[in-house]
Write a protein that holds these residues in place. Structure first.
Motif, PDB file in Angstrom:
ATOM      1  N   TRP A   1      -4.390   3.612   9.110  1.00  0.00           N
ATOM      2  CA  TRP A   1      -4.469   2.201   8.749  1.00  0.00           C
ATOM      3  C   TRP A   1      -4.024   1.343   9.928  1.00  0.00           C
ATOM      4  O   TRP A   1      -3.095   1.739  10.628  1.00  0.00           O
ATOM      5  CB  TRP A   1      -3.553   1.957   7.546  1.00  0.00           C
ATOM      6  CG  TRP A   1      -3.529   0.549   7.029  1.00  0.00           C
ATOM      7  CD1 TRP A   1      -4.286   0.017   6.044  1.00  0.00           C
ATOM      8  CD2 TRP A   1      -2.652  -0.507   7.464  1.00  0.00           C
ATOM      9  NE1 TRP A   1      -3.955  -1.301   5.839  1.00  0.00           N
ATOM     10  CE2 TRP A   1      -2.953  -1.646   6.704  1.00  0.00           C
ATOM     11  CE3 TRP A   1      -1.650  -0.605   8.440  1.00  0.00           C
ATOM     12  CZ2 TRP A   1      -2.286  -2.871   6.864  1.00  0.00           C
ATOM     13  CZ3 TRP A   1      -0.992  -1.804   8.610  1.00  0.00           C
ATOM     14  CH2 TRP A   1      -1.317  -2.922   7.842  1.00  0.00           C
ATOM     15  N   PRO A   2      -4.618   0.221  10.201  1.00  0.00           N
ATOM     16  CA  PRO A   2      -5.712  -0.426   9.486  1.00  0.00           C
ATOM     17  C   PRO A   2      -7.120  -0.059   9.971  1.00  0.00           C
ATOM     18  O   PRO A   2      -8.095  -0.590   9.448  1.00  0.00           O
ATOM     19  CB  PRO A   2      -5.441  -1.904   9.740  1.00  0.00           C
ATOM     20  CG  PRO A   2      -4.868  -1.925  11.121  1.00  0.00           C
ATOM     21  CD  PRO A   2      -4.014  -0.679  11.210  1.00  0.00           C
TER      22      PRO A   2
ATOM     23  N   LEU B   1       0.830  -1.211   0.000  1.00  0.00           N
ATOM     24  CA  LEU B   1       0.000   0.000   0.000  1.00  0.00           C
ATOM     25  C   LEU B   1       0.861   1.257   0.000  1.00  0.00           C
ATOM     26  O   LEU B   1       0.620   2.183  -0.775  1.00  0.00           O
ATOM     27  CB  LEU B   1      -0.932  -0.016   1.209  1.00  0.00           C
ATOM     28  CG  LEU B   1      -1.883  -1.211   1.289  1.00  0.00           C
ATOM     29  CD1 LEU B   1      -2.686  -1.165   2.581  1.00  0.00           C
ATOM     30  CD2 LEU B   1      -2.810  -1.250   0.079  1.00  0.00           C
TER      31      LEU B   1
ATOM     32  N   ASP C   1     -10.265   2.595   2.436  1.00  0.00           N
ATOM     33  CA  ASP C   1      -9.027   1.848   2.238  1.00  0.00           C
ATOM     34  C   ASP C   1      -7.895   2.836   1.993  1.00  0.00           C
ATOM     35  O   ASP C   1      -8.119   4.025   1.739  1.00  0.00           O
ATOM     36  CB  ASP C   1      -9.149   0.836   1.091  1.00  0.00           C
ATOM     37  CG  ASP C   1      -9.342   1.494  -0.269  1.00  0.00           C
ATOM     38  OD1 ASP C   1      -8.393   2.142  -0.765  1.00  0.00           O
ATOM     39  OD2 ASP C   1     -10.446   1.370  -0.825  1.00  0.00           O
ATOM     40  N   TYR C   2      -6.685   2.349   2.086  1.00  0.00           N
ATOM     41  CA  TYR C   2      -5.497   3.195   2.093  1.00  0.00           C
ATOM     42  C   TYR C   2      -5.402   4.064   0.841  1.00  0.00           C
ATOM     43  O   TYR C   2      -5.258   5.292   0.921  1.00  0.00           O
ATOM     44  CB  TYR C   2      -4.252   2.318   2.199  1.00  0.00           C
ATOM     45  CG  TYR C   2      -3.004   3.057   2.643  1.00  0.00           C
ATOM     46  CD1 TYR C   2      -2.588   3.007   3.969  1.00  0.00           C
ATOM     47  CD2 TYR C   2      -2.241   3.808   1.747  1.00  0.00           C
ATOM     48  CE1 TYR C   2      -1.450   3.679   4.387  1.00  0.00           C
ATOM     49  CE2 TYR C   2      -1.109   4.484   2.155  1.00  0.00           C
ATOM     50  CZ  TYR C   2      -0.714   4.417   3.480  1.00  0.00           C
ATOM     51  OH  TYR C   2       0.397   5.095   3.895  1.00  0.00           O
TER      52      TYR C   2
ATOM     53  N   TRP D   1      -8.234   6.758   0.475  1.00  0.00           N
ATOM     54  CA  TRP D   1      -8.045   7.920   1.355  1.00  0.00           C
ATOM     55  C   TRP D   1      -6.893   8.791   0.850  1.00  0.00           C
ATOM     56  O   TRP D   1      -6.979  10.021   0.845  1.00  0.00           O
ATOM     57  CB  TRP D   1      -7.805   7.463   2.787  1.00  0.00           C
ATOM     58  CG  TRP D   1      -7.375   8.547   3.726  1.00  0.00           C
ATOM     59  CD1 TRP D   1      -6.242   8.578   4.479  1.00  0.00           C
ATOM     60  CD2 TRP D   1      -8.055   9.780   4.027  1.00  0.00           C
ATOM     61  NE1 TRP D   1      -6.163   9.735   5.216  1.00  0.00           N
ATOM     62  CE2 TRP D   1      -7.264  10.491   4.957  1.00  0.00           C
ATOM     63  CE3 TRP D   1      -9.256  10.345   3.595  1.00  0.00           C
ATOM     64  CZ2 TRP D   1      -7.644  11.736   5.459  1.00  0.00           C
ATOM     65  CZ3 TRP D   1      -9.629  11.597   4.091  1.00  0.00           C
ATOM     66  CH2 TRP D   1      -8.834  12.268   5.018  1.00  0.00           C
TER      67      TRP D   1
ATOM     68  N   ASN E   1      -9.626   0.680   7.398  1.00  0.00           N
ATOM     69  CA  ASN E   1     -10.254  -0.387   6.604  1.00  0.00           C
ATOM     70  C   ASN E   1     -11.715  -0.631   6.971  1.00  0.00           C
ATOM     71  O   ASN E   1     -12.450  -1.243   6.193  1.00  0.00           O
ATOM     72  CB  ASN E   1      -9.481  -1.697   6.772  1.00  0.00           C
ATOM     73  CG  ASN E   1      -8.090  -1.644   6.171  1.00  0.00           C
ATOM     74  OD1 ASN E   1      -7.741  -0.677   5.480  1.00  0.00           O
ATOM     75  ND2 ASN E   1      -7.286  -2.648   6.439  1.00  0.00           N
TER      76      ASN E   1
ATOM     77  N   SER F   1      -2.782   7.935   7.517  1.00  0.00           N
ATOM     78  CA  SER F   1      -3.793   7.006   6.998  1.00  0.00           C
ATOM     79  C   SER F   1      -4.730   6.476   8.079  1.00  0.00           C
ATOM     80  O   SER F   1      -5.881   6.160   7.806  1.00  0.00           O
ATOM     81  CB  SER F   1      -3.098   5.819   6.334  1.00  0.00           C
ATOM     82  OG  SER F   1      -2.400   5.037   7.296  1.00  0.00           O
TER      83      SER F   1
END
Length: 277
Positions: free
Chosen positions: A234-235, A39, A242-243, A246, A238, A232
Motif C-alpha cells: 500500500w498505496p 485499514l 485495495d488493502y 488483498w 490501490n 500490502s
C-alpha cells in the motif's frame, strides 16, 4: 503480532520521488499514517514496515521522523548510497535510530542488472551486518543471477525478495518458467526470504484468487511458510486492488496452512527478520 511487512508513506511535494508523477493518478498525493490507520485497524495489523520509495537519504530521514511519532510503524527500510565511500558512516548514523531496520537500493530501476553483484559493495554490507540490519531486494527475474551471487557472497546477511520478484502475472504463461525457476534458485539460499506482496500490482485488472493462486502456491512451495512474510504494498496496491481485499484474498489462498504457519507469514516472520519490538 500481525505485521504488514511492506508499505509506503510519501508526500510528492517533497520532490525526491522521480517516478511519482501526475500521470499515476490517485497515487500522486500524500499518503500518511492517518490514511492507513483505518485499514490496518480493520485487518488487525498492529505494526508495519515502511519501505523507502525514493533513492535519497533525505527520504529515509523523513520516514524515520514519521516513525518517531507513529507507534504503528515497527520499522523503516531506507536507502543509502551503498557504493559511496561514506556508506558505512551513513549506515552507522541511521542505525542509531532503533526503528531503522535495513536498506533497499531499488535494483529494478538501476541501469545495470548486475549492480548487486559488484564486490565493491562489501564495505556497505559489512556495516549492515555490524548493525544487525537487513537488505530488501526489489527485483525481477532478470536480476536473479546477480542476487544469487550477492547472497552467496554474504551468507550472514538477511535478504528478502520484495513482491515475489514481481512475476509476470498479467502475461499469463509468458515468462512463467524464467520467473519460477529463478525464484526457486534464490530459495535454495537459506539467508533469502520472500515477501508475499505486490502480486496484485503485476496482474491485469479484474484479477481473482484463481489468477494469483499458481504464483502464491509456487512461492510457498519453494520458500516454505518459515521464510515468507505478508505485505500490502500500500498505496501502490490501490492501482489494482485495495488493502482489505488483498488481505482477505491472501488469507483464503493460505487457508490450507496450519494456524502456526499463517501466524508466521502474517507477522512472526517479519517480526524476527526486521527485529520488530
Amino acid at each position: 503480532m500481525k505485521i504488514d511487512a511492506h508499505q509506503h508513506f510519501w508526500q510528492p511535494g517533497r520532490g525526491d520521488y522521480g517516478w511519482l508523477t501526475p500521470g499515476l493518478g490517485e497515487l500522486y498525493r500524500d499518503f500518511l499514517p492517518a490514511d492507513l490507520a483505518p485499514l490496518i485497524s480493520a485487518a488487525g495489523v498492529e505494526r508495519t514496515i515502511v519501505v523507502q520509495a525514493a533513492p535519497s537519504l533525505a527520504e529515509t530521514r523523513y520516514l524515520l521522523a514519521l516513525a518517531a511519532h507513529e507507534p504503528s510503524i515497527g520499522g523503516v527500510v531506507g536507502w543509502v548510497p551503498m557504493l559511496a565511500p561514506e556508506a558505512p558512516a551513513f549506515i552507522a548514523e541511521l542505525a542509531r535510530d532503533p526503528k531503522f531496520k535495513g536498506v533497499r537500493p531499488m535494483l529494478q530501476d538501476l541501469p545495470d542488472d548486475n549492480w548487486i553483484a559488484n564486490p565493491a559493495l562489501e564495505r556497505a554490507v559489512e556495516a549492515l551486518l555490524a548493525h544487525d540490519l537487513a537488505f530488501d531486494a526489489l527485483i525481477f527475474a532478470r536480476h536473479v543471477d546477480a542476487l544469487e551471487t550477492f547472497a552467496a557472497r554474504f551468507p550472514q546477511l538477511r535478504i528478502v525478495v520484495d513482491h515475489g520478484a514481481k512475476p509476470p502475472v498479467r502475461d499469463g504463461h509468458v515468462g512463467w518458467r524464467r520467473w519460477a525457476d529463478g525464484i526457486a534458485r534464490l530459495a535454495r539460499l537459506p539467508n533469502i526470504h520472500c515477501k508475499l506482496s505486490g502480486l496484485a500490482s503485476e496482474a491485469a485488472p479484474g484479477w481473482t484468487e484463481a489468477t494469483l493462486q499458481p504464483y502464491v502456491d509456487h512461492i510457498l512451495n519453494v520458500f516454505g511458510p518459515a521464510r515468507l512474510m505478508w505485505g500490502s504494498d500500500w498505496p501502490v496496491l490501490n492501482m489494482n486492488g485495495d488493502y482489505l481485499l488483498w488481505h482477505s484474498v491472501t488469507n483464503t489462498l493460505l487457508a490450507s496452512l496450519s494456524d502456526a504457519a499463517r501466524d508466521a507469514i502474517f507477522g512472526a516472520n517479519a517480526r524476527a527478520f526486521y527485529r520488530v519490538v
